[in-house]
Design a protein around this motif. Structure first.
Motif, mmCIF file in Angstrom:
data_model
loop_
_atom_site.group_PDB
_atom_site.id
_atom_site.type_symbol
_atom_site.label_atom_id
_atom_site.label_comp_id
_atom_site.label_asym_id
_atom_site.label_seq_id
_atom_site.Cartn_x
_atom_site.Cartn_y
_atom_site.Cartn_z
ATOM 1 N N ASP A 244 0.806 -1.219 0.000
ATOM 2 C CA ASP A 244 0.000 0.000 0.000
ATOM 3 C C ASP A 244 0.840 1.271 0.000
ATOM 4 O OD1 ASP A 244 -2.303 -1.467 -0.025
ATOM 5 O OD2 ASP A 244 -2.587 -1.419 2.152
ATOM 6 N N THR A 245 2.141 1.135 0.255
ATOM 7 C CA THR A 245 3.001 2.310 0.409
ATOM 8 C C THR A 245 3.998 2.470 -0.720
ATOM 9 O OG1 THR A 245 2.817 2.107 2.812
ATOM 10 C CG2 THR A 245 4.624 3.444 1.975
ATOM 11 N N LEU A 246 4.565 1.384 -1.213
ATOM 12 C CA LEU A 246 5.744 1.446 -2.089
ATOM 13 C C LEU A 246 5.459 0.974 -3.505
ATOM 14 C CD1 LEU A 246 8.195 -0.032 0.520
ATOM 15 C CD2 LEU A 246 8.390 2.253 -0.432
ATOM 16 N N LEU A 247 6.073 1.662 -4.454
ATOM 17 C CA LEU A 247 6.107 1.186 -5.830
ATOM 18 C C LEU A 247 7.449 1.531 -6.450
ATOM 19 C CD1 LEU A 247 5.738 3.883 -7.784
ATOM 20 C CD2 LEU A 247 3.345 3.542 -7.275
ATOM 21 N N THR A 248 7.789 0.848 -7.541
ATOM 22 C CA THR A 248 9.029 1.096 -8.260
ATOM 23 C C THR A 248 8.713 1.314 -9.727
ATOM 24 O OG1 THR A 248 9.336 -1.313 -8.403
ATOM 25 C CG2 THR A 248 10.573 -0.141 -6.703
ATOM 26 N N ALA A 249 9.584 2.085 -10.400
ATOM 27 C CA ALA A 249 9.423 2.381 -11.817
ATOM 28 C C ALA A 249 10.709 2.045 -12.551
ATOM 29 C CB ALA A 249 9.063 3.852 -12.018
ATOM 30 N N TYR A 250 10.573 1.459 -13.757
ATOM 31 C CA TYR A 250 11.700 1.008 -14.570
ATOM 32 C C TYR A 250 11.498 1.601 -15.966
ATOM 33 C CZ TYR A 250 11.302 -2.522 -10.846
ATOM 34 O OH TYR A 250 11.165 -3.163 -9.639
ATOM 35 N N GLY A 291 3.905 7.822 -3.266
ATOM 36 C CA GLY A 291 4.037 8.713 -4.398
ATOM 37 C C GLY A 291 5.245 9.629 -4.357
ATOM 38 N N LYS A 292 5.883 9.768 -3.226
ATOM 39 C CA LYS A 292 7.026 10.668 -3.112
ATOM 40 C C LYS A 292 8.317 9.921 -3.430
ATOM 41 C CE LYS A 292 9.464 13.758 0.055
ATOM 42 N NZ LYS A 292 9.540 14.316 1.428
ATOM 43 N N PRO A 293 9.148 10.450 -4.351
ATOM 44 C CA PRO A 293 10.401 9.759 -4.685
ATOM 45 C C PRO A 293 11.353 9.729 -3.488
ATOM 46 C CG PRO A 293 9.841 11.417 -6.341
ATOM 47 C CD PRO A 293 8.930 11.651 -5.180
ATOM 48 N N VAL A 294 12.009 8.584 -3.308
ATOM 49 C CA VAL A 294 13.048 8.438 -2.292
ATOM 50 C C VAL A 294 14.316 7.937 -2.994
ATOM 51 C CG1 VAL A 294 11.397 7.997 -0.452
ATOM 52 C CG2 VAL A 294 12.344 6.080 -1.724
ATOM 53 N N ASP A 295 15.442 8.143 -2.357
ATOM 54 C CA ASP A 295 16.728 7.744 -2.925
ATOM 55 C C ASP A 295 16.818 6.206 -2.945
ATOM 56 O OD1 ASP A 295 19.331 7.332 -3.701
ATOM 57 O OD2 ASP A 295 20.208 8.715 -2.235
ATOM 58 N N PRO A 296 16.876 5.578 -4.125
ATOM 59 C CA PRO A 296 16.936 4.111 -4.155
ATOM 60 C C PRO A 296 18.146 3.535 -3.432
ATOM 61 C CG PRO A 296 16.346 4.982 -6.316
ATOM 62 C CD PRO A 296 16.758 6.148 -5.475
ATOM 63 N N THR A 297 19.267 4.271 -3.402
ATOM 64 C CA THR A 297 20.454 3.730 -2.753
ATOM 65 C C THR A 297 20.288 3.624 -1.238
ATOM 66 O OG1 THR A 297 21.455 5.935 -2.563
ATOM 67 C CG2 THR A 297 21.911 4.683 -4.572
ATOM 68 N N LYS A 298 19.273 4.311 -0.671
ATOM 69 C CA LYS A 298 19.006 4.190 0.750
ATOM 70 C C LYS A 298 17.993 3.096 1.062
ATOM 71 C CE LYS A 298 20.094 9.021 1.771
ATOM 72 N NZ LYS A 298 19.612 10.310 2.345
#
Length: 303
Positions: A244-250, A291-298
């Motif tokens: 319900d919180t996270l999604l990823t885009a490629y 919906g808010k972008p976060v740093d993937p490396t973290k």
């Protein structure tokens, strides 16, 4: 013999014209003035102005769980910005055509079952407590009761209630990302090096280098909520929702190997790397929390 002027043909015509002009002038002095025209406004001018048309859903503008459409928005982009499936957005807002939304329109971007405004207005139900009769106290012992009867009473008294056992130990936590995302076991979606780092305002993800055709993997278990090229600037794009919180885009893939609403597993090959809608072969990878972008490396595990 002298001919009278009236008999001369030219003079006769001139005299007739002069008399006619004189009579016309007199008549103009005697003619009454023209009546004033009663000019009333035309029906179109008298019609009241139509009220300004307000965009659909305007009454919900600014409320939690709603989104106001901006110039350049599409339902797919709004889904990415709010962390939702664009098909859910279309269903929640009863859109007849998902491609037709207008600037200023206000859309619901949370499930109706999670609407905070409805939860706040829902009445609180207090459970009803049935009254119970109070038992009368036991009668006092008769005078002269023997010590034996006292001992029997003591023996019949209930024993002290034992202390409750300690609560069981909590279960071991599920694998998490380095940023503490519950129930998500992350992995890197590609093997190449990072050629463009995350910047909060300029770059909403990271770019991973590679060769055309290199495999692109699902970073975690989830469900595909978009697979296509309808979002400008992303090329051939896959969006996976993990909870319900996270999604990823490629983004910028050459070939897409999954379809919408397909369940995918961590490490499953979902695309082949390419350069669609960009200047070089790379994978643009985003992680978004609500919906808010976060740093993937973290979020991803350390290499």
């Amino acid at each position: 013999m002298t001919t009278p002027y009236s008999q001369v043909p030219g003079i006769r015509v001139l005299l007739g014209s002069a008399i006619a002009l004189a009579l016309t002038g007199c008549a103009s002095h005697l003619r009454p003035p023209a009546p004033l025209e009663n000019r009333t406004p035309s029906s179109s001018a008298a019609r009241p102005a139509e009220p300004e048309r307000l965009p659909p859903g305007h009454e919900n503008a600014g409320k939690p769980g709603y989104y106001t459409v901006k110039p350049g928005d599409t339902l797919i982009r709004i889904g990415l910005e709010t962390g939702q499936n664009w098909r859910d957005l279309s269903r929640w807002n009863q859109l007849e055509n998902a491609d037709r939304i207008e600037v200023g329109q206000v859309l619901r971007v949370v499930s109706p079952s999670q609407d905070p405004t409805q939860a706040a207005s829902r009445p609180v139900v207090t459970p009803r407590i049935e009254p119970k009769p109070i038992a009368p106290p036991p009668p006092a012992p008769a005078a002269g009761a023997t010590a034996a009867s006292g001992a029997a009473s003591a023996a019949s008294a209930p024993a002290a209630t034992p202390a409750p056992p300690p609560p069981p130990a909590p279960p071991a936590p599920a694998p998490q990302g380095r940023d503490g995302d519950d129930d998500v076991n992350w992995m890197w979606p590609a093997q190449g090096s990072i050629v463009s780092s995350f910047e909060d305002t300029r770059n909403k993800g990271v770019a991973i280098a590679g060769k055309e055709g290199d495999p692109v993997y699902a970073a975690a278990d989830g469900r595909v909520v978009y697979a296509g090229s309808g979002l400008r600037g992303y090329g051939n794009l896959i969006i996976i929702k993990h909870n319900d919180t996270l999604l990823t885009a490629y983004a910028h893939n050459k070939t897409l190997l999954v379809r919408e609403d397909q369940v995918v597993r961590r490490g499953q090959k979902i695309a082949e790397m390419g350069s669609s809608d960009t200047d070089r072969v790379k994978l643009h990878f985003e992680v978004r929390r609500k919906g808010k972008p976060v740093d993937p490396t973290k979020v991803l595990p350390s290499r």
